[in-house]
Design a protein around this motif. Structure first.
Motif, PDB file in Angstrom:
ATOM      1  N   VAL A 101      96.311  85.222  42.485  1.00 23.12           N
ATOM      2  CA  VAL A 101      95.693  85.654  42.827  1.00 23.12           C
ATOM      3  C   VAL A 101      96.116  86.347  44.201  1.00 23.12           C
ATOM      4  O   VAL A 101      95.442  87.333  44.096  1.00 23.12           O
ATOM      5  N   LEU A 102      96.799  85.977  44.642  1.00 25.28           N
ATOM      6  CA  LEU A 102      97.182  86.714  46.000  1.00 25.28           C
ATOM      7  C   LEU A 102      98.293  87.805  45.696  1.00 25.28           C
ATOM      8  O   LEU A 102      98.112  88.805  46.780  1.00 25.28           O
ATOM      9  N   HIS A 161      93.436  77.186  50.721  1.00 24.07           N
ATOM     10  CA  HIS A 161      94.048  76.376  49.225  1.00 24.07           C
ATOM     11  C   HIS A 161      95.983  75.997  49.127  1.00 24.07           C
ATOM     12  O   HIS A 161      96.081  74.523  49.756  1.00 24.07           O
ATOM     13  N   ALA A 165      98.103  74.694  40.525  1.00 21.29           N
ATOM     14  CA  ALA A 165      96.976  75.372  40.830  1.00 21.29           C
ATOM     15  C   ALA A 165      97.864  76.254  42.216  1.00 21.29           C
ATOM     16  O   ALA A 165      96.832  77.417  42.034  1.00 21.29           O
ATOM     17  N   LYS A 170      90.332  82.383  49.989  1.00 21.19           N
ATOM     18  CA  LYS A 170      89.982  80.793  49.309  1.00 21.19           C
ATOM     19  C   LYS A 170      91.285  80.210  49.326  1.00 21.19           C
ATOM     20  O   LYS A 170      91.619  79.744  49.410  1.00 21.19           O
ATOM     21  N   HIS A 171      91.929  81.740  48.222  1.00 21.54           N
ATOM     22  CA  HIS A 171      93.562  81.155  47.647  1.00 21.54           C
ATOM     23  C   HIS A 171      94.277  80.513  48.597  1.00 21.54           C
ATOM     24  O   HIS A 171      95.308  79.701  48.774  1.00 21.54           O
ATOM     25  N   ASP A 190      96.344  80.054  42.290  1.00 20.84           N
ATOM     26  CA  ASP A 190      96.905  80.381  43.873  1.00 20.84           C
ATOM     27  C   ASP A 190      97.231  82.043  43.871  1.00 20.84           C
ATOM     28  O   ASP A 190      97.436  83.171  44.687  1.00 20.84           O
TER      29      ASP A 190
END
Ligand code: ASC
Length: 152
Positions: free
Chosen positions: A68-69, A46, A61, A42-43, A65
């Motif tokens: 998160v990664l 994006h 954003a 998802k990330h 991302d």
């Protein structure tokens, strides 16, 4: 002997890495790695969409991302322990993961070499840097999928 020693080291590392699932049912590991890959995709996706101009560029954003990664991208690899090649739920993991662990480890290492560059790019707030880093990182995703993920 050297081979035996390195096998032992690899085994010890594997046992440590997989200890979270040592007592668990295989489907728990399958669920965990699929969930981690889903969040990762998802990330990663994006960032790719922003790099391609398919999503509006948003530096904040992109940095989110990246965060998160940085946390998630290694997690799936803790959940391919012995005996988790099949379970009560679907897995797209190919038997080659367990048949050729050195090659699978290398595929993980390839991603580990590329991903920090994408993470740094995404934290920099530069769309151009993301664009440069995205392709090489995506190649490592695809390289691993080509060898180790069931096609459907
Ligand atoms: C993604 C995604 C993947 C990878 C892969 C790269 O966005 O979900 O699995 O990129 O397609 O080739």
């Amino acid at each position: 002997m050297k081979k035996l020693a390195s096998t032992f080291v690899a085994l010890a590392a594997a046992i440590t890495a997989h200890s979270a699932f040592a007592q668990a049912k295989p489907e728990d590991a399958i669920k965990y790695r699929r969930a981690a890959f889903t969040v990762m995709a998802k990330h990663f996706g994006h960032l790719g969409a922003m790099a391609d101009g398919k999503a509006p560029f948003d530096a904040q954003a992109a940095a989110a991302d990246a965060d998160v990664l940085a946390v998630v991208s290694d997690l799936p690899f803790t959940a391919f322990g012995p005996g988790t090649n099949k379970g009560a739920i679907k897995t797209e993991a190919k038997p080659e993961i367990w048949q050729d662990p050195a090659k699978f480890k290398q595929a993980h290492e390839d991603m580990r070499a590329a991903m920090p560059k994408l993470i740094a790019a995404a934290r920099s707030g530069s769309a151009d840097q993301i664009k440069d880093a995205f392709g090489p990182t995506g190649k490592t995703c695809k390289g691993c999928h080509d060898s180790f993920k069931e096609k459907h």
